[in-house]
Design a protein around this motif. Structure first.
Motif, PDB file in Angstrom:
ATOM      1  N   THR A 218      -6.505   6.023  -1.378  1.00 25.79           N
ATOM      2  CA  THR A 218      -7.084   4.731  -1.742  1.00 25.79           C
ATOM      3  C   THR A 218      -7.009   4.518  -3.250  1.00 25.79           C
ATOM      4  OG1 THR A 218      -8.569   4.715   0.164  1.00 25.79           O
ATOM      5  CG2 THR A 218      -9.197   3.347  -1.722  1.00 25.79           C
ATOM      6  N   LEU A 219      -7.273   5.568  -4.009  1.00 25.40           N
ATOM      7  CA  LEU A 219      -7.193   5.461  -5.464  1.00 25.40           C
ATOM      8  C   LEU A 219      -5.763   5.219  -5.930  1.00 25.40           C
ATOM      9  CD1 LEU A 219      -9.723   8.262  -6.444  1.00 25.40           C
ATOM     10  CD2 LEU A 219      -9.965   5.805  -6.904  1.00 25.40           C
ATOM     11  N   ALA A 220      -4.782   5.749  -5.204  1.00 24.65           N
ATOM     12  CA  ALA A 220      -3.390   5.474  -5.547  1.00 24.65           C
ATOM     13  C   ALA A 220      -3.119   3.976  -5.486  1.00 24.65           C
ATOM     14  CB  ALA A 220      -2.450   6.234  -4.608  1.00 24.65           C
ATOM     15  N   ASP A 221      -3.640   3.322  -4.461  1.00 26.47           N
ATOM     16  CA  ASP A 221      -3.477   1.873  -4.338  1.00 26.47           C
ATOM     17  C   ASP A 221      -4.316   1.121  -5.380  1.00 26.47           C
ATOM     18  OD1 ASP A 221      -1.677   1.904  -2.187  1.00 26.47           O
ATOM     19  OD2 ASP A 221      -3.304   2.123  -0.744  1.00 26.47           O
ATOM     20  N   GLU A 222      -5.522   1.592  -5.632  1.00 25.58           N
ATOM     21  CA  GLU A 222      -6.391   0.912  -6.589  1.00 25.58           C
ATOM     22  C   GLU A 222      -5.828   0.979  -8.005  1.00 25.58           C
ATOM     23  OE1 GLU A 222     -10.307   2.465  -6.215  1.00 25.58           O
ATOM     24  OE2 GLU A 222     -10.672   1.484  -4.276  1.00 25.58           O
TER      25      GLU A 222
ATOM     26  N   LEU B  56     -10.297   9.680  -9.787  1.00 20.73           N
ATOM     27  CA  LEU B  56      -9.287  10.594  -9.273  1.00 20.73           C
ATOM     28  C   LEU B  56      -9.470  11.997  -9.837  1.00 20.73           C
ATOM     29  CD1 LEU B  56      -6.792  11.023  -7.542  1.00 20.73           C
ATOM     30  CD2 LEU B  56      -5.397  10.340  -9.515  1.00 20.73           C
ATOM     31  N   ALA B  57      -9.861  12.113 -11.093  1.00 16.78           N
ATOM     32  CA  ALA B  57     -10.106  13.429 -11.678  1.00 16.78           C
ATOM     33  C   ALA B  57     -11.189  14.170 -10.897  1.00 16.78           C
ATOM     34  CB  ALA B  57     -10.500  13.297 -13.146  1.00 16.78           C
ATOM     35  N   THR B  58     -12.222  13.452 -10.505  1.00 16.95           N
ATOM     36  CA  THR B  58     -13.299  14.058  -9.714  1.00 16.95           C
ATOM     37  C   THR B  58     -12.802  14.478  -8.338  1.00 16.95           C
ATOM     38  OG1 THR B  58     -14.996  12.779 -10.868  1.00 16.95           O
ATOM     39  CG2 THR B  58     -15.572  13.650  -8.709  1.00 16.95           C
ATOM     40  N   VAL B  59     -12.060  13.600  -7.681  1.00 17.82           N
ATOM     41  CA  VAL B  59     -11.530  13.919  -6.351  1.00 17.82           C
ATOM     42  C   VAL B  59     -10.590  15.112  -6.420  1.00 17.82           C
ATOM     43  CG1 VAL B  59     -10.038  13.064  -4.492  1.00 17.82           C
ATOM     44  CG2 VAL B  59     -11.813  11.585  -5.448  1.00 17.82           C
ATOM     45  N   ALA B  60      -9.682  15.110  -7.385  1.00 19.57           N
ATOM     46  CA  ALA B  60      -8.719  16.202  -7.497  1.00 19.57           C
ATOM     47  C   ALA B  60      -9.406  17.537  -7.772  1.00 19.57           C
ATOM     48  CB  ALA B  60      -7.705  15.892  -8.591  1.00 19.57           C
ATOM     49  N   ALA B  61     -10.426  17.518  -8.619  1.00 17.78           N
ATOM     50  CA  ALA B  61     -11.158  18.753  -8.898  1.00 17.78           C
ATOM     51  C   ALA B  61     -11.838  19.281  -7.636  1.00 17.78           C
ATOM     52  CB  ALA B  61     -12.182  18.517  -9.998  1.00 17.78           C
ATOM     53  N   GLN B  62     -12.332  18.392  -6.812  1.00 14.77           N
ATOM     54  CA  GLN B  62     -12.960  18.820  -5.568  1.00 14.77           C
ATOM     55  C   GLN B  62     -11.926  19.370  -4.577  1.00 14.77           C
ATOM     56  OE1 GLN B  62     -15.530  15.754  -3.991  1.00 14.77           O
ATOM     57  NE2 GLN B  62     -16.561  15.475  -5.942  1.00 14.77           N
TER      58      GLN B  62
ATOM     59  N   ALA C 102       0.830  -1.196   0.000  1.00 16.87           N
ATOM     60  CA  ALA C 102       0.000   0.000   0.000  1.00 16.87           C
ATOM     61  C   ALA C 102       0.865   1.246   0.000  1.00 16.87           C
ATOM     62  CB  ALA C 102      -0.913  -0.009   1.225  1.00 16.87           C
ATOM     63  N   VAL C 103       0.506   2.197  -0.836  1.00 18.23           N
ATOM     64  CA  VAL C 103       1.275   3.436  -0.933  1.00 18.23           C
ATOM     65  C   VAL C 103       1.375   4.119   0.421  1.00 18.23           C
ATOM     66  CG1 VAL C 103       1.285   5.755  -1.936  1.00 18.23           C
ATOM     67  CG2 VAL C 103       0.758   3.785  -3.378  1.00 18.23           C
TER      68      VAL C 103
ATOM     69  N   ALA D 216      -0.367   6.160  -9.382  1.00 20.22           N
ATOM     70  CA  ALA D 216      -0.052   6.150  -7.958  1.00 20.22           C
ATOM     71  C   ALA D 216       0.522   7.486  -7.512  1.00 20.22           C
ATOM     72  CB  ALA D 216       0.929   5.018  -7.645  1.00 20.22           C
ATOM     73  N   VAL D 217       1.374   8.074  -8.357  1.00 20.27           N
ATOM     74  CA  VAL D 217       1.940   9.384  -8.026  1.00 20.27           C
ATOM     75  C   VAL D 217       0.839  10.446  -7.992  1.00 20.27           C
ATOM     76  CG1 VAL D 217       3.455  11.228  -8.842  1.00 20.27           C
ATOM     77  CG2 VAL D 217       4.245   8.859  -8.876  1.00 20.27           C
ATOM     78  N   ALA D 218      -0.031  10.432  -8.994  1.00 24.74           N
ATOM     79  CA  ALA D 218      -1.109  11.424  -9.032  1.00 24.74           C
ATOM     80  C   ALA D 218      -2.033  11.283  -7.828  1.00 24.74           C
ATOM     81  CB  ALA D 218      -1.902  11.287 -10.329  1.00 24.74           C
ATOM     82  N   GLY D 219      -2.343  10.052  -7.457  1.00 25.78           N
ATOM     83  CA  GLY D 219      -3.197   9.851  -6.293  1.00 25.78           C
ATOM     84  C   GLY D 219      -2.537  10.324  -5.017  1.00 25.78           C
TER      85      GLY D 219
END
Length: 210
Positions: A78-82, A123-129, A8-9, A32-35
């Protein structure tokens, strides 16, 4: 697409993670880096929100922003791991024998890529938020933490763009898939917020800046 990571990251030290990204192994990769960067951006936003909460007349507003930032932080890591797990499924599909049924292998690879697109799309949605939270705190939070809130928004805008790119890459065989357009919209919104934060200040008649 990001590659399969080991473990896990969130369990790695910062130094080990950076070393793993830099070495010749393809893991961890871009997803993984982006997450992870998105999670760090959300953490910065949470910190800025807590300082705003100390001095806020509207405590409910800033408490809500802190809670939102913390929830986004958890989602991002979590998305980084997924992302790593999704890549693992792609690797398994690509290792299927080409004979005697090459069509079955092609379909398995396509299905794995299709499923893998869901991770950067989320991740795009999470990052935008995260960018939204950072921008709000930059505008109305504690002025001493404005640069931290801005940094959160700027980092999140960058990772939203990265996530949108990863979605497109995974869906190259399906250019009309709506996930690509949705991710692009999320990234564009985050980029707009970031651009507003770094725009030159406007001088007011009394010599102050807005």
């Amino acid at each position: 697409m990001a590659e399969q990571a080991t473990g896990a990251v969130r369990s790695w030290t910062v130094g080990d993670f950076i070393d793993a990204v830099a070495d010749e192994s393809p893991t961890p990769g871009g997803g993984a880096v982006a997450g992870t960067v998105t999670a760090l951006a959300a953490a910065l936003a949470a910190m800025a929100g807590r300082y705003a909460l100390r001095q806020a007349a509207d405590s409910a507003k800033f408490a809500g922003l802190v809670a939102r930032a913390e929830a986004l932080r958890a989602q991002a890591i979590t998305l980084a791991d997924e992302d790593a797990a999704a890549y693992g499924r792609y690797v398994e599909a690509s290792r299927l024998p080409k004979e005697p049924d090459p069509q079955a292998r092609r379909e398995a690879i396509r299905a794995a890529l299709d499923a893998a697109a869901d991770v950067p799309a989320a991740l795009a949605t999470v990052a935008a938020q995260v960018a939204e939270v950072g921008a709000e705190l930059a505008a109305s939070g504690n002025p001493r933490l404005r640069s931290d809130a801005c940094t959160a928004a700027l980092l999140a805008a960058a990772t939203a763009g990265s996530a949108a790119l990863l979605v497109r890459e995974n869906l190259r065989a399906r250019p009309d898939d709506p996930r690509s357009a949705t991710a692009e919209r999320r990234a564009a919104r985050a980029a707009s917020l970031a651009a507003d934060l770094v725009a030159p200040s406007h001088h007011l008649p009394d010599g102050t800046t807005s």
